[in-house]
Each structure stands twice: as structure tokens, then as C-alpha cells.
Design an enzyme around this catalytic site. Structure first.
Site, short mmCIF file in Angstrom:
data_model
loop_
_atom_site.label_atom_id
_atom_site.label_comp_id
_atom_site.label_asym_id
_atom_site.label_seq_id
_atom_site.Cartn_x
_atom_site.Cartn_y
_atom_site.Cartn_z
N HIS A 63 0.83 -1.22 0.00
CA HIS A 63 0.00 0.00 0.00
C HIS A 63 0.86 1.26 0.00
O HIS A 63 1.92 1.32 0.63
CB HIS A 63 -1.03 -0.02 1.13
CG HIS A 63 -0.52 0.21 2.53
ND1 HIS A 63 -0.31 1.46 3.05
CD2 HIS A 63 -0.22 -0.66 3.53
CE1 HIS A 63 0.09 1.35 4.31
NE2 HIS A 63 0.16 0.08 4.63
N ASP A 165 5.66 2.88 7.10
CA ASP A 165 4.40 2.20 6.85
C ASP A 165 3.65 3.00 5.80
O ASP A 165 3.02 4.00 6.13
CB ASP A 165 3.59 2.09 8.16
CG ASP A 165 2.22 1.48 7.98
OD1 ASP A 165 1.94 0.96 6.89
OD2 ASP A 165 1.40 1.55 8.92
N GLU A 195 -5.25 1.40 2.26
CA GLU A 195 -5.06 0.28 3.19
C GLU A 195 -5.35 0.71 4.61
O GLU A 195 -5.94 -0.02 5.41
CB GLU A 195 -3.63 -0.25 3.09
CG GLU A 195 -3.39 -1.55 3.89
CD GLU A 195 -3.00 -1.33 5.36
OE1 GLU A 195 -2.98 -2.31 6.11
OE2 GLU A 195 -2.72 -0.18 5.76
N GLU A 196 -4.91 1.93 4.94
CA GLU A 196 -5.00 2.40 6.34
C GLU A 196 -6.44 2.61 6.80
O GLU A 196 -6.69 2.82 7.98
CB GLU A 196 -4.18 3.68 6.52
CG GLU A 196 -2.67 3.51 6.29
CD GLU A 196 -1.97 2.67 7.35
OE1 GLU A 196 -2.62 2.26 8.33
OE2 GLU A 196 -0.76 2.41 7.17
N ASP A 218 4.19 -5.42 3.85
CA ASP A 218 3.83 -4.34 4.76
C ASP A 218 4.75 -4.39 5.98
O ASP A 218 5.49 -5.36 6.17
CB ASP A 218 2.36 -4.47 5.20
CG ASP A 218 1.76 -3.13 5.67
OD1 ASP A 218 2.52 -2.17 5.92
OD2 ASP A 218 0.53 -3.06 5.80
N HIS A 304 3.05 4.00 13.07
CA HIS A 304 2.08 5.10 13.09
C HIS A 304 2.56 6.31 13.90
O HIS A 304 1.75 7.07 14.45
CB HIS A 304 0.69 4.63 13.56
CG HIS A 304 -0.01 3.82 12.50
ND1 HIS A 304 -1.35 3.52 12.53
CD2 HIS A 304 0.47 3.24 11.37
CE1 HIS A 304 -1.66 2.79 11.47
NE2 HIS A 304 -0.56 2.60 10.75
CO CO Z 1 -0.44 1.29 8.93
ZN ZN Z 2 0.73 -0.62 6.60
#
Ligand code: CO
Ligand code: ZN
Length: 336
Positions: A63, A165, A195-196, A218, A304
């Protein structure tokens, strides 16, 4: 590869607004694929090769979106109130900087400022300051999206950046495309959107491609920092092969294929059991009549946050594993 990683992690692309990062990736993969297209949701789909005897149609999903925020209200003094796009964590916000599509940098403040000692003040207490002077505010409107902004740093073999990420996996996919010389497979490298917010891009891409087998790439968390989840994955100990996460139980045949491949090619690996979070294989596995899926994971600390941290050697091991998986015929990847 580090230059490519830097470009990718410093690019702008919250979920639903991936156009800038898609353009950047498109420029990188032009010439590496036999066919490139963008589907209705914005996934960038790159086909490499044609399936030969013993070959499968394989979808590789990385992603390209990142978490962010969206302006929901502007108060009389011009402070922006916002809501999250994806898994934004309150304890990463105060004092941080955001970047809007037009390049404007905002500063995040919180109500009651320094007197606010709450560990997790609610999201509604935060605001973004885009003042430029006593009279003027930068041109930002309700509905505008932003990312948390930070440039990349290096410390030894560690890389520290925002949106590792999942731009690190975009880099792993691109590097694998460069390395993939001989494959019996028809490989679809897909740089997915959203994706998130629930792996929406991977869902429609898998429906359209109808792969025999899916691989997500990922980041995953680690269990090697103080007082965290019980998890076996450590930074610098190799690529992580997913066994299970919150939404995906990897078929044992797929896990075995991945582990056997890593061992055969002497690639350092670890087994990942993730109890918080999931990735694109979540929806890929459920496309049409079902797709057997596995996931190549890159161990990452502080997921994150703007200081997501990986070990470069794990990144290289991930490229090695993905390249090895795609270069050879797949035996017994289907449940029998
Ligand atoms: Co993420
Ligand atoms: Zn991710």
C-alpha cells in the site's frame, strides 16, 4: 536503494489522496513492467511477465497510502479542527507538524496546552495552527487532508522516518521488480490505495486481477521495546513471515512455502504473530472465490508515528525473500 526510500517516505499521500506518491512510483517503475495501469480506485497495477508452464498469476500488494488527518471545522480564530484518516494516535500529535497538499505546514496544538497532562487527550481537543501573521491564515479549507510531516534520518543501520508504513514496502516491491530477471509467473505488482482505512484498494485490485496467489508486503510491529506486546519479532533479525494477524490466518501451505524458500536461500527470517492490526492480505484473501495469501513483513518500531524505525538489513532481506519467492515455481501453495 536508500535514495529511493527517502523519496518515497518523504512523499505526500494520505489514504484517498495518493496521486502524488502514485506519480512518483509510476516514474520509478516505468520500463520495469510490461504493462502499467491505474484502476478506478487509484491502485497502480504493474504487470511483469506472462505466466509460463508451472507459472501462476501472483498479485503483490504494497500500500502506498499513509495515515493522516482531514480538516472538519475552522473556528473563528482560524484554528483547524480535524478528524483522523486511519490509525492516528493521539499521543503522537502535540507539537507535531502537518503538511497539506499545497505544501502548507501546520503546527498541532492541544487545548489547555502545557497544563494538559492527560496521557491521551481526546482527538477533539487538538487543533492545527496555520496562522501566517496577526491577520492572516494559510489557505486551507474544510475537507483538506494533511499528513504528519518529517524528513528521514539514519542512525547506523536504522532508518527513521514517517510513513515507513508502508513506503518501505513500495521500495521493496520496486527493488524486486528491478531484480526479477527470470520468473515463470505473471506477477502483478500493485501499489494499493486506502489500506490504512480498511484495505479497500487491495480488495478491488484482487477482484480485477483474479490472482492464483497473493502476497502483501507491509510493516509489522516488534516485541523488542520496553513494556510492549508479547511478540517474537525483533529489529535487525531478518524479514518477518506472517503466520497470523487480526484478520488473516495464513494458510499453512503458504507459510511453509515462504519458510522453505527463506531457508533454501539462507535469508534471515522470523515468524510474525500480530495481535494488533492487519494488512492488504485481509481483503485480498476474500476476493471473488478466495485467494490463498501470504505476507512479507518488515519489522518496524513505533508504527504510526513520525519516527517509524526499521533496520536496513531487514529491508534487504525482504527484497531477497520476495525475489526468491517470485523467481521459482510454486509447489503446493494451494490447500490439498
Ligand atoms: Co499502517
Ligand atoms: Zn501498513
Amino acid at each position: 536503494m536508500k535514495d529511493l526510500i527517502r523519496k518515497l517516505v518523504e512523499a505526500w499521500g494520505p489514504s484517498g489522496f495518493e496521486h502524488q506518491v502514485r506519480e512518483l512510483i509510476r516514474n520509478e517503475v516505468e520500463g520495469l513492467a510490461d504493462e502499467i495501469r491505474v484502476d478506478a480506485l487509484g491502485n497502480l497495477i504493474c504487470r511483469v511477465g506472462k505466466a509460463k508452464k508451472n507459472g501462476l498469476k501472483i498479485m503483490v500488494a504494497a500500500h502506498m497510502d499513509e495515515i493522516g488527518l482531514m480538516v472538519s471545522h475552522i473556528d473563528r480564530d482560524g484554528f483547524l479542527r480535524f478528524t483522523n484518516i486511519g490509525g492516528l494516535l493521539q499521543n503522537t500529535l502535540f507539537g507535531n507538524r502537518v503538511k497539506f497538499e499545497n505544501g502548507v505546514i501546520g503546527t498541532i496544538g492541544v487545548e489547555h496546552g502545557l497544563t494538559n497532562r492527560q496521557r491521551n487527550p481526546s482527538m477533539t481537543g487538538f487543533f492545527v495552527d496555520v496562522s501566517e501573521s496577526v491577520e492572516s491564515n494559510a489557505d486551507i479549507k474544510v475537507g483538506d487532508a494533511a499528513i504528519l510531516w518529517r524528513t528521514m534520518d539514519e542512525r547506523g543501520s536504522r532508518l527513521i522516518a514517517k510513513s515507513i508504513d508502508n513506503r518501505i514496502s513500495c521500495a521493496v516491491s520496486i527493488e524486486t521488480m528491478k531484480r526479477l530477471k527470470k520468473s515463470p509467473h505473471e506477477v502483478y505488482f500493485v501499489f494499493t490505495v486506502q489500506e490504512e482505512v480498511g484495505s479497500r484498494g487491495a480488495q478491488v485490485a484482487a477482484y480485477g486481477i483474479e490472482p492464483d496467489l497473493g502476497l502483501a508486503v507491509d510493516v509489522t510491529s516488534t516485541g523488542d521495546v520496553p513494556k510492549t506486546v508479547n511478540m517474537d519479532v525483533e529489529l535487525g533479525k531478518g524479514v518477518a513471515i506472517k503466520v497470523m494477524d487480526v484478520k488473516h490466518i495464513v494458510p499453512p501451505e503458504i507459510k511453509k512455502w515462504m519458510v522453505d524458500t527463506a531457508e533454501k536461500h539462507k535469508i534471515p527470517y522470523q515468524l510474525e504473530v500480530l495481535t494488533l492490526g492487519t494488512t492488504d492480505s485481509e481483503t485480498m484473501q476474500l476476493a471473488r472465490a478466495g485467494v490463498p495469501c501470504g505476507t512479507v513483513s518488515i519489522p518496524t518500531r513505533y508504527v504510526h508515528s513520525v519516527s517509524e524505525t526499521v533496520d536496513y538489513n531487514d529491508v534487504l532481506a525482504s527484497v531477497d525473500l520476495l525475489t526468491a519467492l517470485l523467481s521459482n515455481p510454486v509447489k503446493n501453495a494451494h490447500p490439498v
